[in-house]
Every structure is written in structure tokens, then in C-alpha cells.
Design a protein around this motif. Structure first.
Motif, PDB file in Angstrom:
ATOM      1  N   PRO A  34      27.609   4.553  31.541  1.00  0.00           N
ATOM      2  CA  PRO A  34      26.871   5.291  32.566  1.00  0.00           C
ATOM      3  C   PRO A  34      25.443   5.597  32.094  1.00  0.00           C
ATOM      4  O   PRO A  34      25.224   5.914  30.925  1.00  0.00           O
ATOM      5  N   ILE A  35      24.514   5.473  33.003  1.00  0.00           N
ATOM      6  CA  ILE A  35      23.105   5.720  32.729  1.00  0.00           C
ATOM      7  C   ILE A  35      22.614   6.795  33.695  1.00  0.00           C
ATOM      8  O   ILE A  35      22.809   6.683  34.908  1.00  0.00           O
ATOM      9  N   ASP A  78      30.163  -0.028  40.800  1.00  0.00           N
ATOM     10  CA  ASP A  78      31.313   0.807  40.500  1.00  0.00           C
ATOM     11  C   ASP A  78      31.673   0.636  39.031  1.00  0.00           C
ATOM     12  O   ASP A  78      31.506  -0.463  38.474  1.00  0.00           O
ATOM     13  N   PRO A  79      32.189   1.695  38.393  1.00  0.00           N
ATOM     14  CA  PRO A  79      32.535   1.586  36.975  1.00  0.00           C
ATOM     15  C   PRO A  79      33.498   0.429  36.675  1.00  0.00           C
ATOM     16  O   PRO A  79      33.368  -0.236  35.653  1.00  0.00           O
ATOM     17  N   GLY A  80      34.411   0.151  37.585  1.00  0.00           N
ATOM     18  CA  GLY A  80      35.366  -0.934  37.371  1.00  0.00           C
ATOM     19  C   GLY A  80      34.747  -2.322  37.446  1.00  0.00           C
ATOM     20  O   GLY A  80      35.355  -3.302  37.025  1.00  0.00           O
ATOM     21  N   GLU A  81      33.552  -2.427  37.990  1.00  0.00           N
ATOM     22  CA  GLU A  81      32.860  -3.714  38.103  1.00  0.00           C
ATOM     23  C   GLU A  81      31.855  -3.935  36.977  1.00  0.00           C
ATOM     24  O   GLU A  81      31.222  -4.981  36.912  1.00  0.00           O
ATOM     25  N   ALA A  82      31.696  -2.955  36.116  1.00  0.00           N
ATOM     26  CA  ALA A  82      30.686  -3.035  35.053  1.00  0.00           C
ATOM     27  C   ALA A  82      31.110  -4.035  33.980  1.00  0.00           C
ATOM     28  O   ALA A  82      32.288  -4.135  33.651  1.00  0.00           O
ATOM     29  N   PRO A  83      30.155  -4.776  33.439  1.00  0.00           N
ATOM     30  CA  PRO A  83      30.483  -5.717  32.374  1.00  0.00           C
ATOM     31  C   PRO A  83      30.847  -4.999  31.078  1.00  0.00           C
ATOM     32  O   PRO A  83      30.511  -3.819  30.892  1.00  0.00           O
ATOM     33  N   ARG A 128      30.892   8.140  37.709  1.00  0.00           N
ATOM     34  CA  ARG A 128      30.509   7.493  36.453  1.00  0.00           C
ATOM     35  C   ARG A 128      31.632   6.741  35.756  1.00  0.00           C
ATOM     36  O   ARG A 128      31.373   5.743  35.088  1.00  0.00           O
ATOM     37  N   ARG A 129      32.858   7.237  35.895  1.00  0.00           N
ATOM     38  CA  ARG A 129      33.933   6.620  35.119  1.00  0.00           C
ATOM     39  C   ARG A 129      35.038   6.028  35.974  1.00  0.00           C
ATOM     40  O   ARG A 129      35.969   5.445  35.440  1.00  0.00           O
ATOM     41  N   GLY A 130      34.939   6.197  37.272  1.00  0.00           N
ATOM     42  CA  GLY A 130      35.900   5.567  38.161  1.00  0.00           C
ATOM     43  C   GLY A 130      37.061   6.464  38.546  1.00  0.00           C
ATOM     44  O   GLY A 130      37.100   7.646  38.201  1.00  0.00           O
ATOM     45  N   PRO A 131      38.005   5.879  39.287  1.00  0.00           N
ATOM     46  CA  PRO A 131      39.118   6.631  39.866  1.00  0.00           C
ATOM     47  C   PRO A 131      39.974   7.369  38.834  1.00  0.00           C
ATOM     48  O   PRO A 131      40.110   6.929  37.693  1.00  0.00           O
ATOM     49  N   TYR A 135      45.260   8.533  43.322  1.00  0.00           N
ATOM     50  CA  TYR A 135      44.022   8.299  42.584  1.00  0.00           C
ATOM     51  C   TYR A 135      42.871   8.531  43.555  1.00  0.00           C
ATOM     52  O   TYR A 135      42.923   8.080  44.694  1.00  0.00           O
ATOM     53  N   TRP A 136      41.862   9.229  43.088  1.00  0.00           N
ATOM     54  CA  TRP A 136      40.679   9.521  43.888  1.00  0.00           C
ATOM     55  C   TRP A 136      39.508   8.718  43.366  1.00  0.00           C
ATOM     56  O   TRP A 136      39.387   8.500  42.160  1.00  0.00           O
ATOM     57  N   ARG A 137      38.646   8.286  44.276  1.00  0.00           N
ATOM     58  CA  ARG A 137      37.426   7.580  43.889  1.00  0.00           C
ATOM     59  C   ARG A 137      36.248   8.135  44.687  1.00  0.00           C
ATOM     60  O   ARG A 137      36.424   8.629  45.805  1.00  0.00           O
TER      61      ARG A 137
END
Length: 187
Positions: free
Chosen positions: A173-174, A163-168, A31-34, A77-79
Motif C-alpha cells: 500500500p502507498i 484492488d489489493p488482490g490484483e497487486a503484483p 489497503r489490504r483487501g477483504p 467477508y467484507w470488501r
């Protein structure tokens, strides 16, 4: 990044994923990324060594991976690996069935907690609360049609996944909860 379907049929994999802290870590990464083990330990109030152990376990079973672009030296960092996780519908043995039931229970409880938290104060979510929908409907299907209906739902969810990093800007998170099951007699 393409989302791969993964059928979970091995009891050890199911048990590894059902662990409560591992579920929380995986959900957080999805939901929130790496994040690093230190970041996650602080967020969850857990011991960094234990957090690191559980991250390595999730990685061993292929649910997460090191984010090489963000990692440097010992600072990993983990993803989350984008996966369409599927529980076995007819487990081959009792151990697999027990592990699948436990994981399914945990997923359902998480969804129910999140739904209850949202419903307790819908107005607090502003425009997201206004855009949210709960729906109860029914239809009449064969077992094969129900399976096709479910796959169409999964395809729709995959189409909207990012991915969270690609979100506008302004995205959040939904939680999406889906149940499609035969209506019990008398209902």
C-alpha cells in the motif's frame, strides 16, 4: 472495476464515515483487501460485535459490501467499494458543514501520521523509500484551472489504483497526499 465518484453531501453519511473505528476499518479493507468481522476485530483489538456493527453501518451507507465469492453461510467477508469520495466544497447547511469538516480533519490527520511515520525512518522502507517523493512546487492558475488540475490528479490516481488482490508480487500500500491550494498572502 471502475471507480465511481461519490459526492458526500448528506450529514448522516458524513458522520457515519467520520467515526474513528469505521475510518480504520474502511482504510484496512481498501489497503489490504477483504476480511471478516472476526479478522478485523482481532487486528484492531476490538469487540467482534462492535466491529460487525460498524461494518454493517459502512455497508448501509455504501462504502463497503459483502464479498459474495469469499463468504459462506454466516461467515461474511467484507470488501471496500472503489469510490472517489468528495467532500462538499460549499455545504448546504451547518450540520453538513460540521460533519464535512470533521471528516476532512480525520483524513488530514491520518495522512500526516502516515507521513511522519515514514519520514521518521525512511531507510527502513528500502527500495520503496528510495522511490518515494516529496515535492513542493507552485504555479499560477485561475480557479477553473485549479479545478481542472485537481481532476487530472484524481484521474492519475484512479489510473494507478488496483484492488489489493490484483497487486503484483512485492507491491505494498502507498499513501498519496495531495494538497493544491491558493498560496496565502505573504508566503
Amino acid at each position: 472495476m471502475e471507480i465511481q465518484r461519490r459526492d458526500l453531501s448528506d450529514p448522516e453519511t458524513l458522520k457515519a464515515l467520520a467515526h474513528p473505528l469505521r475510518q480504520r476499518l474502511l482504510t484496512r479493507l481498501q489497503r489490504r483487501g477483504p476480511a471478516t468481522s472476526a479478522i478485523l476485530a482481532a487486528e484492531f483489538g476490538e469487540d467482534r460485535g462492535a466491529t460487525s456493527y460498524h461494518l454493517r453501518c459502512l455497508a448501509r451507507f455504501g462504502f463497503i459490501e459483502v464479498d459474495a465469492d469469499r463468504s459462506a453461510g454466516r461467515r461474511k467477508y467484507w470488501r471496500a467499494v472503489p469510490l472517489d469520495l468528495r467532500l462538499p466544497s460549499r455545504p448546504a447547511d451547518a450540520d453538513t458543514e460540521a460533519a464535512a469538516i470533521e471528516l476532512d480533519r480525520r483524513w488530514r490527520e491520518q495522512g500526516e501520521r502516515e507521513l511522519a511515520a515514514f519520514l521518521a525512518d525512511e531507510r527502513a522502507f528500502g527500495e520503496f523509500g528510495d522511490a518515494a517523493l516529496s515535492s513542493l512546487g507552485s504555479t499560477t492558475l485561475t480557479a477553473a484551472e485549479l479545478a481542472a488540475f485537481t481532476e487530472e490528479y484524481v484521474a492519475l490516481l484512479k489510473r494507478w489504483r488496483r484492488d489489493p488482490g490484483e497487486a503484483p508480487e512485492g507491491a505494498r500500500p502507498i499513501t498519496v497526499i495531495f494538497h493544491a491550494f491558493p498560496t496565502p498572502d505573504g508566503a
